[in-house]
Design an enzyme around this catalytic site. Structure first.
Site, PDB file in Angstrom:
ATOM      1  N   LYS A 142      -4.984  39.157  72.547  1.00 12.48           N
ATOM      2  CA  LYS A 142      -4.912  37.786  73.042  1.00 12.48           C
ATOM      3  C   LYS A 142      -4.507  36.880  71.876  1.00 12.48           C
ATOM      4  O   LYS A 142      -5.230  36.763  70.888  1.00 12.48           O
ATOM      5  CB  LYS A 142      -6.260  37.352  73.595  1.00 12.48           C
ATOM      6  CG  LYS A 142      -6.275  35.890  73.968  1.00 12.48           C
ATOM      7  CD  LYS A 142      -7.526  35.514  74.696  1.00 12.48           C
ATOM      8  CE  LYS A 142      -7.543  34.015  74.931  1.00 12.48           C
ATOM      9  NZ  LYS A 142      -8.715  33.618  75.688  1.00 12.48           N
ATOM     10  N   LYS A 145      -1.849  39.147  76.294  1.00 12.76           N
ATOM     11  CA  LYS A 145      -1.803  37.792  76.820  1.00 12.76           C
ATOM     12  C   LYS A 145      -1.442  36.809  75.712  1.00 12.76           C
ATOM     13  O   LYS A 145      -2.017  36.933  74.629  1.00 12.76           O
ATOM     14  CB  LYS A 145      -3.190  37.500  77.354  1.00 12.76           C
ATOM     15  CG  LYS A 145      -3.529  36.077  77.607  1.00 12.76           C
ATOM     16  CD  LYS A 145      -4.987  35.947  77.884  1.00 12.76           C
ATOM     17  CE  LYS A 145      -5.225  34.481  78.192  1.00 12.76           C
ATOM     18  NZ  LYS A 145      -6.565  34.155  78.396  1.00 12.76           N
TER      19      LYS A 145
HETATM   20  C1  PBG Z   1     -10.255  31.465  76.834  1.00 13.35           C
HETATM   21  C2  PBG Z   1      -9.240  31.714  77.865  1.00 13.35           C
HETATM   22  C3  PBG Z   1      -7.922  31.317  77.768  1.00 13.35           C
HETATM   23  C4  PBG Z   1      -7.306  31.690  78.951  1.00 13.35           C
HETATM   24  C5  PBG Z   1      -8.229  32.360  79.714  1.00 13.35           C
HETATM   25  N1  PBG Z   1      -9.445  32.370  79.034  1.00 13.35           N
HETATM   26  C6  PBG Z   1      -7.148  30.753  76.651  1.00 13.35           C
HETATM   27  C7  PBG Z   1      -7.676  29.718  75.784  1.00 13.35           C
HETATM   28  O1  PBG Z   1      -8.152  28.678  76.244  1.00 13.35           O
HETATM   29  O2  PBG Z   1      -7.568  29.906  74.565  1.00 13.35           O
HETATM   30  C8  PBG Z   1      -5.888  31.371  79.260  1.00 13.35           C
HETATM   31  C9  PBG Z   1      -5.398  31.624  80.620  1.00 13.35           C
HETATM   32  C10 PBG Z   1      -4.165  30.885  80.964  1.00 13.35           C
HETATM   33  O3  PBG Z   1      -3.604  30.104  80.191  1.00 13.35           O
HETATM   34  O4  PBG Z   1      -3.718  31.095  82.098  1.00 13.35           O
HETATM   35  N2  PBG Z   1     -11.479  31.760  77.122  1.00 13.35           N
END
Ligand code: PBG
Length: 332
Positions: free
Chosen positions: A196, A253
């Site tokens: 991520k 991701k």
């Molecule tokens: C963080 C989280 C994020 C997403 C899901 N859980 C990213 C973040 O805020 O750093 C991103 C999902 C998206 O952008 O669709 N807990």
């Protein structure tokens, strides 16, 4: 005699729709898709998300309705994000989310597969994914992992089929696995957000979850815990680590900027890979489509195809609920 270019195999197999269909080797199925949903505690009615076209924040009631609608479109797997009303620095209350999960389970039984996102960013008053040190300069690893393990246990008890930690703390997969196993919840799966990356493409999601860390005086971004785009090993090593700690599904991701990571993991990890086409990526296609610059369904399908080619088994998309129809309509 005048020399003329002849057709060769490349163009012969592109000659018409029939042969293009026959020679296509990337197969999309709506069965591989997960639909993200937002459950917002402060709402009285379903509310469209301003920066996420055609996606809503749901109340507990409207969530049931949305799941029913999505099931009617062939989607049975969901990734649920809670948006709690109260923000705090510690001592978080997870009951809003556990009640929501219990209700989904009571209403839909085994007809749905529910992954519960596990992170603290929607709960913290500073928007970071964990508990901050007193001076606000560090996200504390150990304290955060303890909280995430407690949280995961509560969600699994409430009926989640899968725990999906998105926080990017070290050691959380092993800790969560251990706390689930000790509570005889060893059947609950773990899908970890492993590769991520710290990204510009999470904006619409942070608006939906009210979880942007941008207003903090010191730590304004998530670079001290999310993987770096500027390191070729960071995301890959994190994913391998998560797999070794017991993740059942490993995620990359955002999706499009990190297809190379997906492909490399495909050869390095013998586990299903999920690609999350995140909120900003989704919205960029929606904006192109709204300007008449791209055709909406075809743009999404083309991206999904790239994720499959790169090695994803599972696709997480805000447009998953359209996958069945759009895949059926593919114009080869
Ligand atoms: C963080 C989280 C994020 C997403 C899901 N859980 C990213 C973040 O805020 O750093 C991103 C999902 C998206 O952008 O669709 N807990």
């Amino acid at each position: 005699m005048e020399k003329r270019e002849q057709y060769s195999s490349h163009r012969r197999v592109r000659a018409n729709r029939h042969i293009r269909e026959l020679t296509a080797d990337v197969v999309l199925s709506h069965r591989d898709f997960i639909q993200p949903l937002f459950l917002d505690q402060s709402l009285k009615t379903r509310t469209p998300l301003a920066n996420l076209n055609e996606v809503n924040a749901e109340t507990p009631d409207s969530l049931m309705d949305q799941i029913k609608q999505d099931m009617g479109r062939g989607i049975s797997k969901f990734l649920i994000f809670p948006v709690p009303q109260q923000k705090a620095a510690s001592g978080f209350d997870f009951t809003f989310f556990t009640k929501g999960l219990e209700r989904i389970r009571a209403e839909f039984g085994s007809g749905v597969w529910i992954a519960a996102d596990v992170c603290l960013c929607a709960y913290t008053d500073h928007g970071h994914c964990g508990i901050l040190s007193k001076d606000g300069t560090r996200v504390l690893n150990k304290e955060t992992v303890e909280e995430l393990s407690k949280y995961s246990l509560a969600l699994a008890k409430a009926g989640a089929d899968c725990i999906a930690p998105s926080d990017m703390m070290d050691g959380r997969v092993a800790a969560i696995r251990q706390s689930l196993d000790q509570a005889s919840l060893d059947h609950v799966a773990l899908m970890s957000y492993s590769a991520k990356f710290s990204s510009q493409f999470y904006g619409p999601f942070r608006d939906a979850c009210k979880s942007s860390p941008g207003s903090n005086p010191v730590l304004k971004d998530r670079k001290t815990y999310q993987a770096s785009a500027f390191s070729s090993t960071d995301g890959i090593a994190s994913a391998i680590r998560d797999s070794e700690e017991g993740a059942d599904i490993v995620m990359v991701k955002p999706a499009l900027p990190y297809l190379d990571v997906l492909t490399k993991l495909k050869t390095q990890i013998q586990k299903p890979l999920a690609a999350y086409h995140v909120s900003g990526e989704y919205q960029s296609l929606e904006l192109l489509a709204s300007q008449g610059i791209a055709e909406r369904s075809k743009a999404h399908v083309e991206v999904w195809t790239s994720l499959k080619r790169a090695g994803a088994s599972i696709v997480i998309s805000y447009a998953s609920r359209h996958a069945k129809k759009w895949i059926d309509e593919i114009d080869y």
